[in-house]
Design a protein around this motif. Structure first.
Motif: not given
Length: 534
Positions: A274-294
């Protein structure tokens, strides 16, 4: 808990309605008084202050219109459920805000409440949209630049949105984020129910074994959903399949043998996952919203590199990442791949020259003879004419270059997204390393197991026969730069918990110890797991 807040909120809103109605029906001086109150409490020089100046100090929260009511209601609801996203409560207690609203009696009180609500909203919006933590403050390998919307723009977006829909746009809209949220709920329920039960003694268990430890292994696999309940005390074919499935989901060698590494991962508690999932959620919030179609996605913890087209993985290969030492760990950031170099030279980084090669040259001027030593003009230096003992890391005046060859440290192709960290993707002559389970051996760059195929996939967008084109250039033996007509975003991430392409959760080991640091920072900020450990 949330329903209790909603009940109390109705009372609060009633009190505010009276104050707002009185203000609306009063003399213009009352409106001016409200503006003065807002100006008094707004933080000087802040984005909130800038918004209110541009907005004419009009109320966002304490008005009596349906829009004001909806905003207040949604804000209290949102602040009451930050734990749904694995976020800390923040610096504003919901109860404190409710108390302030309940006790507001004067225009000045309303001005103070208005600003407190705005500040709470901005903090919530920023945390949910781009993370509660600042990556660079946690680990020096977290060099990712997080996109953060200003306080003014958050408030402008809220006011411009239909009803309270702005709240719905704040969390990442990615499939990964939504799937992680579901996994978080599953694990929280599991933790509250006691987890996966007894652990398995660390030993080696394999096909054909029997005994009490096999039974414990079977019970653990059953509780984790990898095996159907059965009374069979033997490590049979069904258990072999289950062990292999578990190994695949956890980045382990799928040999079907429950050895030390496999049992160690099996014994990790639901709370740890569960800790790993909490951290993954925070990391996902750090990523750019637009990742690129490719785009290219390199998950360091998974030792993989993927090309993603319109949300689907169209190419995947194994990787080797930086060695787990302070000066070699691969950093995390996003950039754009601009070109590839076929038959590359390796221009040896200054740190490698001074730390690794200079001591060798001081002992033997003919050491590392496959590397050319060049002066500032690029001319090759006669080693026999140089006394290397007179130099140190600060004053060594030469550069070093390994020309193109089969044995070149970069192999036969490198993929460039120019960045100040001097990180790129490349081939390698050390193919044996890709057979390892944990592949952290490089100086920081990302080595690819299938670099030629990676090149074909990238060039397919601009070459009719990308394989033939690549090998035609390769056959010249000359260092050749090939520009990508369309730059491709590259995201170097580190994810120990993620959702695989078939919707199944995957876990990986924290090879750089970064997720532990992030979890501790989240805890310090106020994130907590359910009380029961499983």
């Amino acid at each position: 808990m949330i329903s209790g807040f909603r009940t109390r909120t109705v009372i609060v809103f009633t009190a505010l309605f009276v104050s707002s109605a009185s203000m609306a029906s009063a003399e213009p001086r009352s409106s001016t008084a409200f503006q003065m109150a807002v100006a008094e409490f707004v933080p000087t020089g802040s984005g909130v202050a800038e918004f209110y100046r541009e907005n004419g100090f009009a109320p966002v929260w304490v008005g009596e219109t349906p829009e004001h009511v909806a905003r207040r209601s949604r804000l209290i609801q949102a602040l009451s459920s930050t734990d749904m996203h694995g976020l800390p409560q923040g610096s504003y207690s919901v109860q404190t805000l409710i108390d302030k609203m309940q006790t507001a009696r004067t225009t000045r009180d309303l001005g103070a409440v208005e600003i407190k609500l705005s500040k709470a909203f901005v903090e919530y919006a920023r945390n949910l949209q781009s993370g509660a933590l600042r990556p660079s403050e946690i680990d020096d390998g977290l060099v990712r630049k997080v996109e953060r919307v200003s306080a003014k723009d958050h408030l402008k977006g809220l006011v411009a949105a239909q009803h309270d829909t702005y709240f719905d746009q704040l969390a990442p809209q990615s499939t990964q984020y939504r799937a992680l949220m579901k996994q978080k709920l599953v694990l929280e329920t599991l933790v509250n129910q006691g987890g996966w039960g007894p652990t398995v003694p660390v030993s080696k268990l394999e096909y054909g074994d029997t005994g009490p430890n096999v039974i414990k292994l079977r019970n653990r696999l059953v509780s984790m959903g990898y095996l159907r309940p059965t009374a069979n005390p033997e490590f049979d074919g069904a258990m072999l399949i289950a062990v292999k499935a578990f190994q695949a989901d956890h980045g382990l060698a799928t040999d079907g043998v429950a050895g030390q590494d496999t049992i160690t991962e099996l014994n990790r508690s639901a709370s740890e996952r569960l800790k790993a999932v909490y951290v993954a959620l925070e990391r996902e919030r750090w990523l750019p919203r637009e990742r690129g179609e490719r785009h290219i996605l390199v998950n360091q913890a998974d030792f993989s590199a993927k090309i993603v087209d319109d949300g689907l993985v169209t190419f995947e290969t194994r990787t080797v990442i930086g060695k787990n030492t302070h000066d070699r760990r691969s950093p995390e950031f996003s950039d754009e791949m601009e070109h590839l170099v076929i038959n590359p030279s390796w221009y040896v980084p200054r740190s490698i020259i001074t730390k690794e090669y200079l001591p060798k040259l001081q002992s033997n001027p003919n050491a590392v003879g496959h590397i050319h030593i060049t002066d500032r003009s690029g001319r090759q230096v006669n080693r026999a004419a140089v006394d290397f003992t007179q130099f140190n890391a600060r004053n060594f005046p030469f550069a070093m270059r390994q020309p193109p060859s089969q044995s070149n440290a970069l192999g036969l192709v490198k993929f460039m997204f120019p960045n100040k960290y001097n990180i790129y993707l490349h081939d390698t002559p050390q193919k044996n390393l890709f057979a390892r389970e944990v592949r952290a051996f490089s100086h920081g760059c990302i080595r690819l197991a299938d670099p030629f195929e990676f090149a074909y996939a990238l060039l397919a967008k601009q070459e009719e026969d990308p394989k033939a084109f690549f090998h035609r250039v390769l056959a010249t033996g000359k260092e050749t730069t090939v520009q990508l007509e369309e730059h491709v975003p590259v995201h170097l991430i580190y994810r120990t918990a993620y959702i695989g392409p078939k919707g199944k959760v995957q876990y990986r080991r924290d090879v750089y110890d970064r997720d532990r640091k992030i979890w501790e920072a989240l805890q310090k900020a106020g994130v907590a797991l359910p009380d029961v450990q499983g």
